[in-house]
Design a protein around this motif. Structure first.
Motif: not given
Length: 400
Positions: A2-15
Motif C-alpha cells: 500500500x501507499x502507507x508502506x511506501x510512506x515509511x522510511x527506507x530502513x523500515x521497508x528493508x525490514x
C-alpha cells in the motif's frame, strides 16, 4: 503493498523485504477491485525474470500496477513498456546516441556545469542539496545534451513530475476522474508537443545535440517518428533526470552517515570512486520496481506461475539479498564483485542511460571530495512518498 508502506522510511521497508525474502512460497499481493500480483524479492528471481523477457513481458506497462488510463495510452508507450521486436528497433536507433564515445562530446560541458554548482555552494555554505545541486545538474545536463533552452525547463519539469506521479495509485488525487485524466493528458501532450516542434527544427537545421542525432538516426532505413521521439523524451526526462538526481542525493546522505567509508574515499579517490558509485546505486536503487506480465506459464525458482499473472521485480529487495551481498545493509565502497540491479536487471531493458548516470555521479563526487571535503548533510532526508522511485525530496547540507 500500500501507499502507507511506501510512506515509511527506507530502513523500515528493508525490514519487511528481508522477511519476504525468507519466505519459500510465492508471495501474492491481492489488490481490492483489481488484479493482484506476485512479489519477486530475491536477486535470482529478479535477474531471471529480467532475462526471460519473452515470458516476462513489459507490455502493456512496466511502471504501473494498473494499466495506463485511457487518456495517457497514446503517449505512454515508452521503450521500458515495450517488448521486442518493437523495443529492439527503438533501442537500436537511440542507443548510438548514448554510447560512451558519443556522450564524451558533452563531458567538458558537464565538468564546467559541476564546477559552477560547486562554486555556488562555496558562496552559500548551506543549502538544500536537492534544490541547489542534484536537480539543476541533472536537468541542465539532459537539456544541454538535447539542445533544449533553459527557459523551457520549469514547464517541462512540472509535466515530468505528473508523468512520474501517475505510477502511484494515491498520487494526483482528483475528486473527478475525468478531471484527473484531462490533467494527465495535458501534461503528456505538453512534453510531446515540445519535442515534436524541436524535432522539426532539428530535421531542418541539425546541430551538435542529442535531438539532432535522434531525428537523423538511420538504422536499416528506420527513423524515429514524432510519437516515438516524444515517448523517448518523456522517458528520458522523467526517468533519467529524476533517478540520477535521487542517486546523487543518496550519495551525500550515505557518505555523511558512514564516516568510516567517507575517509578512505577522500584519501584515495582514484582507487575507490568507481566502486563507491556502484555501491551508492545499489544502496539507493532509485527505481525500486518494474512490473512484468506473463505471456505463458513458467516455473521460476521452483514455483509455477501462470499466463496472465502479474509480477513485480523488486530491485530494492534484490539489491539487499543476503545470498548475493555480504552484510547487504552496510554501505561498503570497496564491495566487489558488484552484481547489483540498480540500473534494472540484465537483458533488453537494462538502463540505456547507465553510463550517463555514472558519469554525472563520478564528476560531481570527484569535485566535491576534492574541493569541499567537509561537505555533509546536516539533517535526515525528507523522502519522496512514492513507490516507483526511492526519492529524496529535501536534504539540508553544509560545507563545513
Amino acid at each position: 503493498m500500500t501507499s502507507a508502506f511506501w510512506a515509511q522510511s527506507p530502513a523500515a521497508r528493508d525490514e519487511l523485504f528481508a522477511t519476504l525474502r525468507a519466505v519459500e512460497e510465492p508471495i501474492f499481493c491481492p489488490r481490492e477491485g483489481t488484479q493482484g500480483f506476485y512479489a519477486l524479492t530475491r536477486h535470482a528471481q529478479v535477474v531471471e525474470a529480467a532475462r526471460v523477457s519473452k515470458v516476462f513481458s513489459s507490455e502493456p506497462t512496466a511502471v504501473r500496477l494498473d494499466d495506463l488510463p485511457s487518456s495517457a495510452k497514446k503517449y505512454g508507450g515508452s521503450m521500458e513498456s515495450m517488448d521486442d521486436p518493437r523495443h529492439a528497433r527503438l533501442r537500436r536507433i537511440v542507443s548510438r546516441s548514448f554510447a560512451p564515445r558519443m556522450l564524451a562530446r558533452f563531458d567538458e560541458a558537464l565538468r564546467t556545469r559541476v564546477t559552477g554548482l560547486v562554486n555556488e555552494l562555496t558562496d552559500r555554505r548551506e543549502c538544500d542539496f536537492v534544490e541547489a545541486v542534484a536537480t539543476p545538474l541533472t536537468l541542465q545536463t539532459v537539456f544541454s545534451m538535447m539542445g533544449i533552452p533553459e527557459s523551457a525547463g520549469q514547464s517541462l519539469r512540472d509535466a515530468a513530475d505528473v508523468v512520474l506521479a501517475i505510477s502511484d495509485s494515491g498520487s494526483l488525487d482528483f475528486g473527478n476522474p475525468e478531471e484527473r485524466e484531462s490533467f494527465i493528458k495535458e501534461k503528456f501532450a505538453h512534453l510531446h508537443g515540445f519535442m515534436k516542434e524541436l524535432g522539426e527544427v532539428r530535421r531542418e537545421r541539425p546541430g551538435e545535440d542529442l535531438v539532432s542525432a535522434l531525428v537523423h538516426a538511420n538504422v536499416d532505413g528506420e527513423f524515429l517518428t514524432d510519437l516515438e521521439l516524444g515517448r523517448f523524451f518523456t522517458l528520458l526526462i522523467a526517468a533519467g533526470v529524476e533517478t540520477t538526481r535521487h542517486a546523487l542525493s543518496h550519495a551525500i546522505h550515505l557518505l555523511t552517515e558512514n564516516p568510516a567509508q567517507r575517509e578512505p574515499l577522500l584519501d584515495n579517490l582514484g582507487e575507490h570512486l568507481s566502486t563507491a558509485v556502484e555501491e551508492i546505486v545499489r544502496c539507493a536503487t532509485p527505481v525500486t520496481w518494474h512490473r512484468r506480465n506473463l505471456t505463458s506459464d513458467y516455473t521460476l525458482a521452483g514455483h509455477p506461475y501462470r499466463q496472465g499473472d502479474r509480477v513485480i521485480l523488486y530491485y530494492c529487495s534484490a539489491n539487499r539479498d543476503e545470498q548475493v551481498f555480504n552484510d547487504p545493509h552496510a554501505f561498503n565502497i570497496t564491495r566487489s564483485p558488484h552484481p547489483h540491479v540498480g540500473f534494472g536487471g540484465p537483458g533488453p531493458h537494462f538502463c540505456l542511460g547507465a553510463h550517463l548516470a555514472r558519469r554525472q555521479m563520478t564528476v560531481l563526487l570527484e569535485e566535491l571530495c576534492t574541493r569541499l571535503p567537509g561537505f555533509h548533510a546536516t539533517a535526515q532526508p525528507t523522502w519522496v512518498k512514492a513507490s516507483l522511485v526511492n526519492g529524496v525530496e529535501r536534504l539540508p547540507c553544509s560545507i563545513a
